[in-house]
Scaffold this motif. Structure first.
Motif, PDB file in Angstrom:
ATOM      1  N   THR A  68       0.272 -15.560  -0.652  1.00  0.00           N
ATOM      2  CA  THR A  68      -1.172 -15.632  -0.905  1.00  0.00           C
ATOM      3  C   THR A  68      -1.937 -14.666  -0.009  1.00  0.00           C
ATOM      4  OG1 THR A  68      -0.923 -17.963  -1.525  1.00  0.00           O
ATOM      5  CG2 THR A  68      -3.139 -17.192  -1.001  1.00  0.00           C
ATOM      6  N   TRP A  69      -1.523 -14.598   1.248  1.00  0.00           N
ATOM      7  CA  TRP A  69      -2.187 -13.700   2.198  1.00  0.00           C
ATOM      8  C   TRP A  69      -1.996 -12.239   1.812  1.00  0.00           C
ATOM      9  CZ3 TRP A  69       1.057 -10.900   5.776  1.00  0.00           C
ATOM     10  CH2 TRP A  69       0.347 -10.078   6.652  1.00  0.00           C
ATOM     11  N   LEU A  70      -0.784 -11.861   1.392  1.00  0.00           N
ATOM     12  CA  LEU A  70      -0.533 -10.483   0.976  1.00  0.00           C
ATOM     13  C   LEU A  70      -1.332 -10.131  -0.270  1.00  0.00           C
ATOM     14  CD1 LEU A  70       3.326 -10.148   1.544  1.00  0.00           C
ATOM     15  CD2 LEU A  70       1.516  -9.017   2.825  1.00  0.00           C
ATOM     16  N   HIS A  71      -1.447 -11.073  -1.199  1.00  0.00           N
ATOM     17  CA  HIS A  71      -2.237 -10.817  -2.410  1.00  0.00           C
ATOM     18  C   HIS A  71      -3.707 -10.628  -2.052  1.00  0.00           C
ATOM     19  CE1 HIS A  71      -3.464 -10.972  -6.597  1.00  0.00           C
ATOM     20  NE2 HIS A  71      -4.347 -11.914  -6.290  1.00  0.00           N
ATOM     21  N   GLN A  72      -4.186 -11.386  -1.085  1.00  0.00           N
ATOM     22  CA  GLN A  72      -5.571 -11.230  -0.661  1.00  0.00           C
ATOM     23  C   GLN A  72      -5.797  -9.865  -0.016  1.00  0.00           C
ATOM     24  OE1 GLN A  72      -6.824 -14.210   2.112  1.00  0.00           O
ATOM     25  NE2 GLN A  72      -8.980 -13.583   2.070  1.00  0.00           N
ATOM     26  N   LEU A  73      -4.836  -9.428   0.809  1.00  0.00           N
ATOM     27  CA  LEU A  73      -4.948  -8.097   1.403  1.00  0.00           C
ATOM     28  C   LEU A  73      -4.943  -7.016   0.334  1.00  0.00           C
ATOM     29  CD1 LEU A  73      -2.680  -8.048   4.579  1.00  0.00           C
ATOM     30  CD2 LEU A  73      -5.161  -7.932   4.484  1.00  0.00           C
ATOM     31  N   ARG A  74      -4.147  -7.218  -0.693  1.00  0.00           N
ATOM     32  CA  ARG A  74      -3.984  -6.210  -1.733  1.00  0.00           C
ATOM     33  C   ARG A  74      -5.241  -6.073  -2.590  1.00  0.00           C
ATOM     34  NH1 ARG A  74      -0.167  -8.492  -3.987  1.00  0.00           N
ATOM     35  NH2 ARG A  74       1.569  -7.536  -2.864  1.00  0.00           N
ATOM     36  N   THR A  75      -5.988  -7.139  -2.749  1.00  0.00           N
ATOM     37  CA  THR A  75      -7.098  -7.142  -3.701  1.00  0.00           C
ATOM     38  C   THR A  75      -8.475  -7.170  -3.048  1.00  0.00           C
ATOM     39  OG1 THR A  75      -6.956  -9.565  -3.853  1.00  0.00           O
ATOM     40  CG2 THR A  75      -5.695  -8.281  -5.448  1.00  0.00           C
ATOM     41  N   THR A  76      -8.546  -7.258  -1.723  1.00  0.00           N
ATOM     42  CA  THR A  76      -9.835  -7.403  -1.043  1.00  0.00           C
ATOM     43  C   THR A  76     -10.253  -6.088  -0.416  1.00  0.00           C
ATOM     44  OG1 THR A  76      -9.308  -9.706  -0.552  1.00  0.00           O
ATOM     45  CG2 THR A  76     -11.117  -8.721   0.668  1.00  0.00           C
ATOM     46  N   CYS A  77     -11.536  -5.781  -0.531  1.00  0.00           N
ATOM     47  CA  CYS A  77     -12.086  -4.589   0.109  1.00  0.00           C
ATOM     48  C   CYS A  77     -12.106  -4.794   1.622  1.00  0.00           C
ATOM     49  CB  CYS A  77     -13.491  -4.326  -0.411  1.00  0.00           C
ATOM     50  SG  CYS A  77     -14.343  -2.975   0.434  1.00  0.00           S
TER      51      CYS A  77
ATOM     52  N   LEU B  86       1.877   1.473   0.899  1.00  0.00           N
ATOM     53  CA  LEU B  86       2.679   1.765   2.086  1.00  0.00           C
ATOM     54  C   LEU B  86       2.171   0.973   3.298  1.00  0.00           C
ATOM     55  CD1 LEU B  86       3.268   5.611   1.793  1.00  0.00           C
ATOM     56  CD2 LEU B  86       4.971   3.805   1.597  1.00  0.00           C
ATOM     57  N   THR B  87       0.838   0.896   3.470  1.00  0.00           N
ATOM     58  CA  THR B  87       0.279   0.126   4.583  1.00  0.00           C
ATOM     59  C   THR B  87       0.585  -1.351   4.413  1.00  0.00           C
ATOM     60  OG1 THR B  87      -1.499   1.746   4.818  1.00  0.00           O
ATOM     61  CG2 THR B  87      -1.818  -0.396   5.848  1.00  0.00           C
ATOM     62  N   LEU B  88       0.476  -1.836   3.188  1.00  0.00           N
ATOM     63  CA  LEU B  88       0.766  -3.244   2.921  1.00  0.00           C
ATOM     64  C   LEU B  88       2.226  -3.573   3.239  1.00  0.00           C
ATOM     65  CD1 LEU B  88      -1.018  -5.553   1.778  1.00  0.00           C
ATOM     66  CD2 LEU B  88       0.128  -5.188  -0.398  1.00  0.00           C
ATOM     67  N   ALA B  89       3.138  -2.679   2.877  1.00  0.00           N
ATOM     68  CA  ALA B  89       4.555  -2.893   3.186  1.00  0.00           C
ATOM     69  C   ALA B  89       4.791  -2.857   4.694  1.00  0.00           C
ATOM     70  CB  ALA B  89       5.407  -1.838   2.486  1.00  0.00           C
ATOM     71  N   TYR B  90       4.060  -2.000   5.415  1.00  0.00           N
ATOM     72  CA  TYR B  90       4.213  -1.930   6.875  1.00  0.00           C
ATOM     73  C   TYR B  90       3.725  -3.211   7.533  1.00  0.00           C
ATOM     74  CZ  TYR B  90       4.144   0.142  11.545  1.00  0.00           C
ATOM     75  OH  TYR B  90       4.383   0.410  12.874  1.00  0.00           O
ATOM     76  N   VAL B  91       2.600  -3.744   7.079  1.00  0.00           N
ATOM     77  CA  VAL B  91       2.080  -5.002   7.614  1.00  0.00           C
ATOM     78  C   VAL B  91       3.076  -6.135   7.372  1.00  0.00           C
ATOM     79  CG1 VAL B  91       0.229  -6.705   7.403  1.00  0.00           C
ATOM     80  CG2 VAL B  91      -0.316  -4.269   7.376  1.00  0.00           C
ATOM     81  N   HIS B  92       3.644  -6.151   6.179  1.00  0.00           N
ATOM     82  CA  HIS B  92       4.640  -7.174   5.845  1.00  0.00           C
ATOM     83  C   HIS B  92       5.883  -7.053   6.733  1.00  0.00           C
ATOM     84  CE1 HIS B  92       7.325  -9.118   2.523  1.00  0.00           C
ATOM     85  NE2 HIS B  92       7.039  -9.968   3.476  1.00  0.00           N
ATOM     86  N   SER B  93       6.297  -5.832   7.028  1.00  0.00           N
ATOM     87  CA  SER B  93       7.495  -5.642   7.858  1.00  0.00           C
ATOM     88  C   SER B  93       7.264  -6.097   9.293  1.00  0.00           C
ATOM     89  CB  SER B  93       7.907  -4.167   7.832  1.00  0.00           C
ATOM     90  OG  SER B  93       6.937  -3.363   8.494  1.00  0.00           O
ATOM     91  N   VAL B  94       6.033  -5.941   9.809  1.00  0.00           N
ATOM     92  CA  VAL B  94       5.740  -6.420  11.161  1.00  0.00           C
ATOM     93  C   VAL B  94       5.869  -7.937  11.223  1.00  0.00           C
ATOM     94  CG1 VAL B  94       3.954  -6.576  12.938  1.00  0.00           C
ATOM     95  CG2 VAL B  94       4.271  -4.445  11.692  1.00  0.00           C
TER      96      VAL B  94
END
Length: 436
Positions: free
Chosen positions: A130-139, A169-177
């Motif tokens: 849910t958090w990743l989806h929010q990051l992906r869709t929120t300004c 790419l940024t979203l994948a980096y945040v997820h990897s951290v």
């Protein structure tokens, strides 16, 4: 009279502060003791093992870390507390300084605001998804309040959202951290599994790059001719060395007689030490490469020019030992090299590329010349050949297509080729060569 040997191991009295250890009904061993917790408090923890020795070893390790002033975070705490502990006491000893700085920024900007209040033990894969989806869709202007800090609002505060969302790419980096932090929590037995690994974020497309063609590469070398940093630009295009590896080259790394160079370090700027020499990116990046003849001639001329600059500078000369320096002998900043590179491209009217694209250009041109992938992997210093194959997959696909077309032409019926009227096909007839 009962001696200490006659007393069962689970009932022996331990010294004050050493904790307790006993065997459970399920035959496992449990050890408990007080350790330092976040907030300068004491907290009782429990560890388990298949034997008394294993349980005691785990408890002793945690008590020793507590005595050194390192707080032990338990799964009952929040994710924000664990992330802070992980960055300050674990990641700082295993990551390069610049990488640790990026991890800290990601944690401060995205992880703690989005998931920081969640309990570490109660974090689920659904929460992460849910958090990743929010990051992906929120300004991000709206979420982080960037627009309200501007003198003139031009996004959500002005009712005109700019839709500044995170790139894949940024979203994948945040997820990897997050996955790295939770993986350490699993190793410390704070949580049973890494829930972030159960969330599929999708494979981001690799960043597109446009390497120089053979004609453009010749134009680039012609533009670099006569420049003070001509040997550096030639090395970058001929060998594919990284910017930090080029700037970190010392004269004792070069064997001009043998025509080789040893890559031992990279020159980068850090927050704590400024411009400093660091180990190479990976263990495989520390390598020895062959130098082409044109580069050897340029480096020899560069060494003579540097001696003249040293005599002209006199007492103001800074002894650094680097091959590529400023006119006073000081090391060159990476940003300074980028400015010289962009200026040269503008003056020569060559299309704008990144300096790192010289590395991609070298690998692409080598692949097009038929050089084996394993040779290119060793030259570039990639950790695994899979990295080389993935980054330059588009080049390999084009070479496969050329090879298939060549085979198709070789397998054509000679009678059909001989009977074709002149000009009937755009492709020139192949010479009579035996198919092996």
């Amino acid at each position: 009279m009962t001696t200490s040997r006659d007393t069962p191991a689970s009932r022996r009295v331990r010294a004050n502060g050493d904790g307790t250890v006993y065997q459970r009904k399920d035959s496992r061993w449990e050890a408990a003791g007080y350790v330092l917790a976040p907030g300068n408090t004491r907290k009782r923890i429990r560890v388990y093992g298949s034997s008394r020795t294993e349980a005691l070893a785990k408890l002793t390790e945690k008590i020793a870390a507590s005595n050194r002033g390192v707080p032990v975070v338990t799964a009952q705490g929040s994710l924000a507390a664990y992330l802070t502990y992980w960055l300050e006491n674990v990641a700082v000893h295993h990551l390069r300084e610049n990488t640790h700085t990026r991890y800290t920024a990601v944690t401060r900007l995205y992880l703690i605001p989005g998931l920081g209040r969640k309990k570490l033990a109660k974090l689920t894969a659904k929460d992460v998804r849910t958090w990743l989806h929010q990051l992906r869709t929120t300004c991000q202007c709206c979420t982080r309040g960037l627009d309200t800090a501007r003198e003139e609002s031009r996004c959500c505060a002005a009712a005109e959202c700019c839709s500044k969302r995170l790139s894949p790419l940024t979203l994948a980096y945040v997820h990897s951290v997050l996955k790295s932090a939770l993986e350490h929590a699993v190793r410390e037995e704070e949580i049973p599994r890494n829930v972030a690994r159960n969330v599929r974020n999708g494979t981001p497309r690799p960043r597109r790059f446009e390497p120089l063609t053979a004609e453009e590469a010749r134009e680039f070398l012609a533009a670099a001719s006569g420049q003070r940093l001509q040997p550096l630009f030639e090395l970058a295009l001929h060998t594919g060395l990284r910017k930090g590896e080029l700037l970190g080259l010392r004269w004792d790394d070069l064997d001009l007689a043998g025509g080789t160079a040893s890559i031992r370090r990279t020159l980068q700027r850090t927050n704590s030490s400024g411009l400093t020499a660091l180990p190479t990116k990976t263990k495989n990046s520390e390598r020895r490469i062959a130098l082409p003849t044109p580069c050897l001639h340029s480096i020899q001329q560069h060494r003579s020019r540097q001696r003249q600059e040293r005599e002209a500078a006199g007492k103001d000369w800074q002894i650094s030992g680097y091959v590529f320096t400023r006119p006073n002998g000081a090391p060159i900043e990476g940003a300074t090299l980028t400015r010289h590179f962009n200026s040269m491209l503008r003056q020569a009217r060559i299309r704008r590329i990144r300096f790192h694209d010289l590395r991609h250009s070298a690998a692409t041109l080598l692949l097009e010349q038929g050089v084996e992938l394993v040779v290119i992997k060793e030259l570039l210093g990639h950790a695994h050949i899979g990295v080389t194959a993935t980054v330059y997959a588009h080049v390999r696909l084009r070479l496969q297509r050329d090879a298939i077309d060549l085979l198709s032409n070789a397998l054509r019926d000679p009678a059909q080729i001989a009977g074709r009227p002149d000009g009937g096909d755009d492709e020139p007839p192949l010479a009579g060569a035996a198919v092996r």
